[in-house]
Every structure is written in C-alpha cells, then in structure tokens.
Design a protein around this motif. Sequence first.
Motif, PDB file in Angstrom:
ATOM      1  N   ILE A 189       0.849  -1.187   0.000  1.00 58.30           N
ATOM      2  CA  ILE A 189       0.000   0.000   0.000  1.00 58.30           C
ATOM      3  C   ILE A 189       0.886   1.238   0.000  1.00 58.30           C
ATOM      4  O   ILE A 189       1.877   1.310   0.740  1.00 58.30           O
ATOM      5  CB  ILE A 189      -0.925   0.005   1.234  1.00 58.30           C
ATOM      6  N   PHE A 190       0.529   2.196  -0.850  1.00 55.51           N
ATOM      7  CA  PHE A 190       1.214   3.490  -0.806  1.00 55.51           C
ATOM      8  C   PHE A 190       0.169   4.586  -0.650  1.00 55.51           C
ATOM      9  O   PHE A 190      -1.040   4.334  -0.758  1.00 55.51           O
ATOM     10  CB  PHE A 190       2.082   3.708  -2.058  1.00 55.51           C
ATOM     11  N   ASP A 191       0.639   5.785  -0.365  1.00 49.83           N
ATOM     12  CA  ASP A 191      -0.280   6.875  -0.027  1.00 49.83           C
ATOM     13  C   ASP A 191      -1.176   7.245  -1.204  1.00 49.83           C
ATOM     14  O   ASP A 191      -0.692   7.614  -2.274  1.00 49.83           O
ATOM     15  CB  ASP A 191       0.505   8.116   0.408  1.00 49.83           C
ATOM     16  N   GLY A 192      -2.479   7.132  -0.985  1.00 50.49           N
ATOM     17  CA  GLY A 192      -3.422   7.643  -1.955  1.00 50.49           C
ATOM     18  C   GLY A 192      -3.599   9.144  -1.780  1.00 50.49           C
ATOM     19  O   GLY A 192      -2.912   9.773  -0.974  1.00 50.49           O
ATOM     20  N   ARG A 193      -4.523   9.691  -2.536  1.00 45.97           N
ATOM     21  CA  ARG A 193      -4.796  11.126  -2.445  1.00 45.97           C
ATOM     22  C   ARG A 193      -6.295  11.373  -2.343  1.00 45.97           C
ATOM     23  O   ARG A 193      -7.085  10.714  -3.012  1.00 45.97           O
ATOM     24  CB  ARG A 193      -4.238  11.867  -3.664  1.00 45.97           C
ATOM     25  N   ALA A 194      -6.651  12.340  -1.520  1.00 42.99           N
ATOM     26  CA  ALA A 194      -8.064  12.687  -1.382  1.00 42.99           C
ATOM     27  C   ALA A 194      -8.632  13.184  -2.711  1.00 42.99           C
ATOM     28  O   ALA A 194      -9.823  12.997  -2.989  1.00 42.99           O
ATOM     29  CB  ALA A 194      -8.239  13.742  -0.294  1.00 42.99           C
TER      30      ALA A 194
END
Length: 237
Positions: A205-210
């Motif tokens: 998992i890597f950082d998603g974005r709003a």
Amino acid sequence: MDAVGVVLAAGLGTRVGADGNKAYLPLAGRSMLAWSLDTLTRLPDVARTILVFRRGEFALAHDTVRHELGDRPIEFVEGGETRHGSETNMLRHLADDIDAGTVDVVAIHDAARPLAGPEMFGRAIALARQYGGALPALPTRDLAEMRDDILQPVARRGELVRVQTPQAFRARDLLHAYRCADRDGFEGTDTSSCVERYTDVQVRIFDGRATNLKVTYARDVAVAQHLLNAPGQSPGS
C-alpha cells in the motif's frame, strides 16, 4: 517487458444520476474516461493502454476515444457483467503476451477516478515490479459501530484504509489468480482480493490522495469538475 494500463468503463451510473454509462459524463471539456486514458498514453512506463467498454457500447467507446484523443494507440476489450468479469475478459485478451513474458505488469484503474495523476500510476507500477502488487489507499479514522442501540468506537489493532485505484500487479501472478478464480467460480470484490486469495503476493500500500476521488454521486461530478478546471490540478499537468 512492458506494462499495460487498463481503464475499466463497463459499469453504469445509477447513483450518480446518469441515464447511461457514467464514464462518458462530460468533465472539464471531455468525457470522464478520456482523462485516465490520456494520462496512461503519455506514461513512458506504459507500452499499451486498454479500454474495457460495456457490452453494446463499442461504437460509443471507439467514437469517443477517436474524437477526444485522436489516434492514440488504445485497445478495446468488451467487459463482462461484473467488474471481475471485465477483468477476466481483459486478461484473456492479454494472456498470450503474459505467458510469453512480453507483459510484466498490469495496472487496472476505474474510469470513475479521472484525477489519478501520472505519479500515482508510476508508483503503482514500480512497486508491483518490486513486490508483486501495489495500490493506493487512504486511512479511515473515527469509525464507530452500533451495539444494543449505542454507538461505540471501533477498537482496531491496525489501521483501516480506503482502497483506491490504480491497482498494479505482476502480470503472471494476476493471470494465474484469475484463471484459478474462473476454475472455482470465485469473484473478488476488487482486483487485490483475487490476487491475495490465489497467490502469495503481498500487496503493498502506498499513499493515496483525497483528490483521487471516485465519481459516485451527483455532487462528486461538481467536485471533480472543479478540480480538473483548477490551474495545475489536472492529471496531466
């Protein structure tokens, strides 16, 4: 070996209020699906781009792509009755090349997420090559549940997340998982659930974005329109 980018556009749009397939809703001067296709066709890591269209909509898909994206080299695959069925059809289309080793990673993205930028696709593909699978996610906080009509905080050992797309996987693992699922009659909730069931791949998992929102309801259309029109905010900028 090459990466393949896939845009799934075989659904409908009942919750968003669309009369037909919401992937063709106009957003900031072009159809929603064209944003992700445009991003993928510009990525040096992506050698092939596939649009999975809804059954009976080939002419609509073909004409929309040609009108809005010109002669970009986009392949068309007819979708299935479900998301899983659409992914199965896409993998059958790629099976010979995956078995031959000329396709190493497949990145699958929802047409309803028009704001995923090139860096998100690039990160998913790079991590999939390294670890086998990757997807963006956002933490989910302030959860609660009902117990005897009383609202109680949810006790968690780990962090709960909201999964986004693109989800990218090593092509051979992905094809193997869907062949096994076809044999067993299994349908996953998303791509990663099928991969995790039938392979030993540990999906990173890597950082998603709003801002990588999924257009689901009518209000989401206005938000996506605003973000796409904002200077420097469109996926290709």
